[in-house]
Design a protein around this motif. Structure first.
Motif, PDB file in Angstrom:
ATOM      1  N   ASP A  12       0.837  -1.186   0.000  1.00  0.00           N
ATOM      2  CA  ASP A  12       0.000   0.000   0.000  1.00  0.00           C
ATOM      3  C   ASP A  12       0.883   1.250   0.000  1.00  0.00           C
ATOM      4  O   ASP A  12       1.929   1.273   0.661  1.00  0.00           O
ATOM      5  N   SER A  13       0.447   2.267  -0.712  1.00  0.00           N
ATOM      6  CA  SER A  13       1.235   3.508  -0.748  1.00  0.00           C
ATOM      7  C   SER A  13       1.456   4.082   0.653  1.00  0.00           C
ATOM      8  O   SER A  13       2.458   4.747   0.906  1.00  0.00           O
ATOM      9  N   ALA A  14       0.532   3.793   1.576  1.00  0.00           N
ATOM     10  CA  ALA A  14       0.676   4.277   2.957  1.00  0.00           C
ATOM     11  C   ALA A  14       1.852   3.607   3.666  1.00  0.00           C
ATOM     12  O   ALA A  14       2.336   4.103   4.679  1.00  0.00           O
ATOM     13  N   ALA A  15       2.317   2.473   3.115  1.00  0.00           N
ATOM     14  CA  ALA A  15       3.408   1.719   3.749  1.00  0.00           C
ATOM     15  C   ALA A  15       4.775   2.058   3.156  1.00  0.00           C
ATOM     16  O   ALA A  15       5.786   1.441   3.508  1.00  0.00           O
ATOM     17  N   LEU A  16       4.821   3.044   2.262  1.00  0.00           N
ATOM     18  CA  LEU A  16       6.108   3.387   1.632  1.00  0.00           C
ATOM     19  C   LEU A  16       7.092   3.976   2.643  1.00  0.00           C
ATOM     20  O   LEU A  16       8.305   3.816   2.517  1.00  0.00           O
ATOM     21  N   GLY A  17       6.569   4.689   3.614  1.00  0.00           N
ATOM     22  CA  GLY A  17       7.444   5.298   4.624  1.00  0.00           C
ATOM     23  C   GLY A  17       8.329   6.375   4.020  1.00  0.00           C
ATOM     24  O   GLY A  17       7.895   7.140   3.150  1.00  0.00           O
ATOM     25  N   ARG A  18       9.575   6.403   4.485  1.00  0.00           N
ATOM     26  CA  ARG A  18      10.530   7.390   3.966  1.00  0.00           C
ATOM     27  C   ARG A  18      11.160   6.855   2.677  1.00  0.00           C
ATOM     28  O   ARG A  18      11.678   5.752   2.660  1.00  0.00           O
ATOM     29  N   VAL A  19      11.118   7.697   1.651  1.00  0.00           N
ATOM     30  CA  VAL A  19      11.496   7.224   0.316  1.00  0.00           C
ATOM     31  C   VAL A  19      12.652   8.048  -0.249  1.00  0.00           C
ATOM     32  O   VAL A  19      12.651   9.273  -0.164  1.00  0.00           O
ATOM     33  N   LEU A  20      13.627   7.361  -0.832  1.00  0.00           N
ATOM     34  CA  LEU A  20      14.608   8.021  -1.709  1.00  0.00           C
ATOM     35  C   LEU A  20      14.138   7.754  -3.131  1.00  0.00           C
ATOM     36  O   LEU A  20      14.017   6.604  -3.555  1.00  0.00           O
ATOM     37  N   ILE A  21      13.869   8.825  -3.863  1.00  0.00           N
ATOM     38  CA  ILE A  21      13.109   8.705  -5.109  1.00  0.00           C
ATOM     39  C   ILE A  21      13.956   8.403  -6.346  1.00  0.00           C
ATOM     40  O   ILE A  21      13.403   8.125  -7.409  1.00  0.00           O
ATOM     41  N   HIS A  22      15.284   8.463  -6.221  1.00  0.00           N
ATOM     42  CA  HIS A  22      16.098   8.198  -7.420  1.00  0.00           C
ATOM     43  C   HIS A  22      17.414   7.536  -7.025  1.00  0.00           C
ATOM     44  O   HIS A  22      18.379   8.215  -6.700  1.00  0.00           O
ATOM     45  N   GLU A  23      17.410   6.224  -7.026  1.00  0.00           N
ATOM     46  CA  GLU A  23      18.631   5.475  -6.726  1.00  0.00           C
ATOM     47  C   GLU A  23      18.818   4.364  -7.756  1.00  0.00           C
ATOM     48  O   GLU A  23      17.979   4.151  -8.633  1.00  0.00           O
ATOM     49  N   HIS A  24      19.944   3.701  -7.630  1.00  0.00           N
ATOM     50  CA  HIS A  24      20.222   2.499  -8.418  1.00  0.00           C
ATOM     51  C   HIS A  24      20.819   1.476  -7.473  1.00  0.00           C
ATOM     52  O   HIS A  24      21.356   1.843  -6.418  1.00  0.00           O
ATOM     53  N   ILE A  25      20.754   0.205  -7.837  1.00  0.00           N
ATOM     54  CA  ILE A  25      21.469  -0.822  -7.070  1.00  0.00           C
ATOM     55  C   ILE A  25      22.652  -1.298  -7.915  1.00  0.00           C
ATOM     56  O   ILE A  25      23.793  -1.174  -7.510  1.00  0.00           O
ATOM     57  N   PHE A  26      22.359  -1.794  -9.114  1.00  0.00           N
ATOM     58  CA  PHE A  26      23.422  -2.172 -10.047  1.00  0.00           C
ATOM     59  C   PHE A  26      23.296  -1.296 -11.294  1.00  0.00           C
ATOM     60  O   PHE A  26      22.214  -1.157 -11.853  1.00  0.00           O
ATOM     61  N   LEU A  27      24.408  -0.736 -11.705  1.00  0.00           N
ATOM     62  CA  LEU A  27      24.395   0.230 -12.811  1.00  0.00           C
ATOM     63  C   LEU A  27      25.508  -0.157 -13.767  1.00  0.00           C
ATOM     64  O   LEU A  27      26.680  -0.191 -13.366  1.00  0.00           O
ATOM     65  N   PHE A 311      10.256  13.556   2.394  1.00  0.00           N
ATOM     66  CA  PHE A 311      10.654  12.140   2.343  1.00  0.00           C
ATOM     67  C   PHE A 311       9.469  11.173   2.388  1.00  0.00           C
ATOM     68  O   PHE A 311       9.588  10.048   1.909  1.00  0.00           O
ATOM     69  N   ILE A 312       8.342  11.591   2.979  1.00  0.00           N
ATOM     70  CA  ILE A 312       7.203  10.667   3.141  1.00  0.00           C
ATOM     71  C   ILE A 312       6.022  11.084   2.251  1.00  0.00           C
ATOM     72  O   ILE A 312       5.584  10.333   1.377  1.00  0.00           O
ATOM     73  N   ASP A 313       5.510  12.282   2.500  1.00  0.00           N
ATOM     74  CA  ASP A 313       4.248  12.684   1.857  1.00  0.00           C
ATOM     75  C   ASP A 313       4.380  12.843   0.341  1.00  0.00           C
ATOM     76  O   ASP A 313       3.505  12.409  -0.419  1.00  0.00           O
ATOM     77  N   ASN A 314       5.456  13.489  -0.103  1.00  0.00           N
ATOM     78  CA  ASN A 314       5.568  13.777  -1.542  1.00  0.00           C
ATOM     79  C   ASN A 314       5.745  12.514  -2.393  1.00  0.00           C
ATOM     80  O   ASN A 314       5.052  12.366  -3.406  1.00  0.00           O
ATOM     81  N   PRO A 315       6.642  11.606  -1.998  1.00  0.00           N
ATOM     82  CA  PRO A 315       6.744  10.367  -2.787  1.00  0.00           C
ATOM     83  C   PRO A 315       5.437   9.572  -2.780  1.00  0.00           C
ATOM     84  O   PRO A 315       5.029   9.018  -3.801  1.00  0.00           O
ATOM     85  N   ARG A 316       4.769   9.546  -1.614  1.00  0.00           N
ATOM     86  CA  ARG A 316       3.492   8.824  -1.539  1.00  0.00           C
ATOM     87  C   ARG A 316       2.476   9.433  -2.508  1.00  0.00           C
ATOM     88  O   ARG A 316       1.773   8.734  -3.236  1.00  0.00           O
ATOM     89  N   ARG A 317       2.425  10.779  -2.520  1.00  0.00           N
ATOM     90  CA  ARG A 317       1.481  11.460  -3.407  1.00  0.00           C
ATOM     91  C   ARG A 317       1.804  11.207  -4.882  1.00  0.00           C
ATOM     92  O   ARG A 317       0.914  11.145  -5.723  1.00  0.00           O
ATOM     93  N   HIS A 318       3.096  11.064  -5.176  1.00  0.00           N
ATOM     94  CA  HIS A 318       3.539  10.751  -6.545  1.00  0.00           C
ATOM     95  C   HIS A 318       2.818   9.501  -7.061  1.00  0.00           C
ATOM     96  O   HIS A 318       2.289   9.489  -8.175  1.00  0.00           O
ATOM     97  N   PHE A 319       2.775   8.457  -6.237  1.00  0.00           N
ATOM     98  CA  PHE A 319       2.118   7.210  -6.652  1.00  0.00           C
ATOM     99  C   PHE A 319       0.599   7.339  -6.584  1.00  0.00           C
ATOM    100  O   PHE A 319      -0.113   6.858  -7.471  1.00  0.00           O
TER     101      PHE A 319
END
Ligand SMILES: [Zn+2]
Length: 329
Positions: A12-27, A311-319
């Motif tokens: 659920d979007s409510a469970a996203l918590g604190r979000v970093l909106i632009h990362e990579h793991i393997f590049l 970190f919380i509200d804006n990323p959640r609203r994005h989705f």
């Protein structure tokens, strides 16, 4: 509330918590890695990535959006090995990354090409979002494309319009890599609008690479989120300048339009060894925002409430906005 796809299934979007909106793991350049970087396929690449992501989770971040798409070496089998080793939510992406021509496999088929047919990228992106990536059932939760200093080259525009159509067909939100030096976020907003995308569904990436407040306000006034998303990349602009720009935008009432990230990774073939990467860019790691940026923002008068918004509200609203606009269509 809306459903968001992660590597461990829908949450659920409510469970996203604190979000970093632009990362990579393997590049990586996947062809290069397959041929010359066998170390990528060793178990320690997976365990090292998981350890870095666990340290990020321990620092208070709950979710990252991994924006590694075609052209950046997306490798879902490796991501699928990392996911069970961490409690961090990982949202993966679909789309394509180029500053000029489309990836080779698309150059001869598509509208008006040798094999004249509807845009094949739309179906591929939609399939990644609705059915699963490759032979997996892991679904992409974000769309991604790019425009850089070269401007709206024909290949760049073709991908951007395909990403836009996939947004309209699925309700997955969009992040775009942009070059603020040429104010290309405005071009992005124009093209995506023409395709029927609601600009609230869009993160204009790499806005943090400029301190041009007028440009940033123009983008935000059209509803998009601004990605202040390259903390730790210090050859273009310093951390202090990046922080000052956020402080100024918050002061001007734009806190609801800002989201932060590093655009870093756990492993990349861009450097001969991971140790070389961290030597070359010492602050470009998953913990820089926690260790250095948040204290600097608080020191400059940004409140904890503002940080929660970013970190919380804006990323959640994005989705949630993207899901809502989709439902209304
Ligand atoms: Zn990136």
């Amino acid at each position: 509330m809306s459903e968001v796809q992660t590597l461990r299934g829908a949450i659920d979007s409510a469970a996203l918590g604190r979000v970093l909106i632009h990362e990579h793991i393997f590049l990586m350049d996947m062809e290069y890695t397959y041929n010359y970087r066998q170390d990528f396929f060793e178990d320690r690449t997976i365990t090292d990535a998981a350890a870095r992501l666990n340290a990020l989770k321990a620092s208070g971040i709950d979710t990252i959006i991994d924006l590694t798409v075609l052209g950046l070496g997306r490798h879902v089998p490796s991501l699928a090995k990392v996911a069970p080793l961490t409690d961090l939510n990982i949202i993966v992406s679909t789309g394509a990354y180029t500053f000029d021509a489309v990836p080779g496999p698309f150059q001869f088929h598509g509208p008006g090409l040798l094999l004249d047919r509807p845009e094949p990228m739309v179906d591929l992106f939609v399939r990644d979002i609705t059915e699963g990536i490759g032979s997996t059932t892991l679904k992409a939760g974000e769309l991604k494309c790019a425009i850089d200093m070269q401007g709206l080259r024909p290949g760049v525009e073709r991908i951007m319009r395909a990403v836009a159509r996939a947004n309209v067909l699925t309700g997955a939100p969009i992040t775009v890599h942009t070059a603020p030096q040429i104010e290309s976020g405005l071009i992005v907003q124009q093209v995506l609008s023409e395709e029927g995308v609601n600009l609230e569904d869009v993160i204009i990436g790499h806005c943090g690479d400029t301190d041009n407040i007028d440009y940033l306000m123009k983008l935000a006034d059209k509803g998009s989120l601004l990605g202040m998303d390259r903390f730790g990349v210090e050859f273009a602009i310093t951390m202090e300048q990046r922080v000052a720009t956020i402080v100024e935008m918050v002061k001007r009432g734009y806190v609801k339009h800002i989201a932060l990230s590093h655009d870093c990774c756990a492993w990349s073939d861009f450097f001969p060894d991971v140790a070389d990467y961290h030597r070359a860019m010492p602050r470009h790691n998953y913990l820089h925002i926690h260790d250095d940026v948040i204290p600097a923002l608080l020191e400059a008068g940004v409140s904890q409430r503002d940080l929660d918004t970013m970190f919380i509200d804006n990323p959640r609203r994005h989705f949630e906005a993207a899901a809502k606009h989709f439902a209304e269509r």
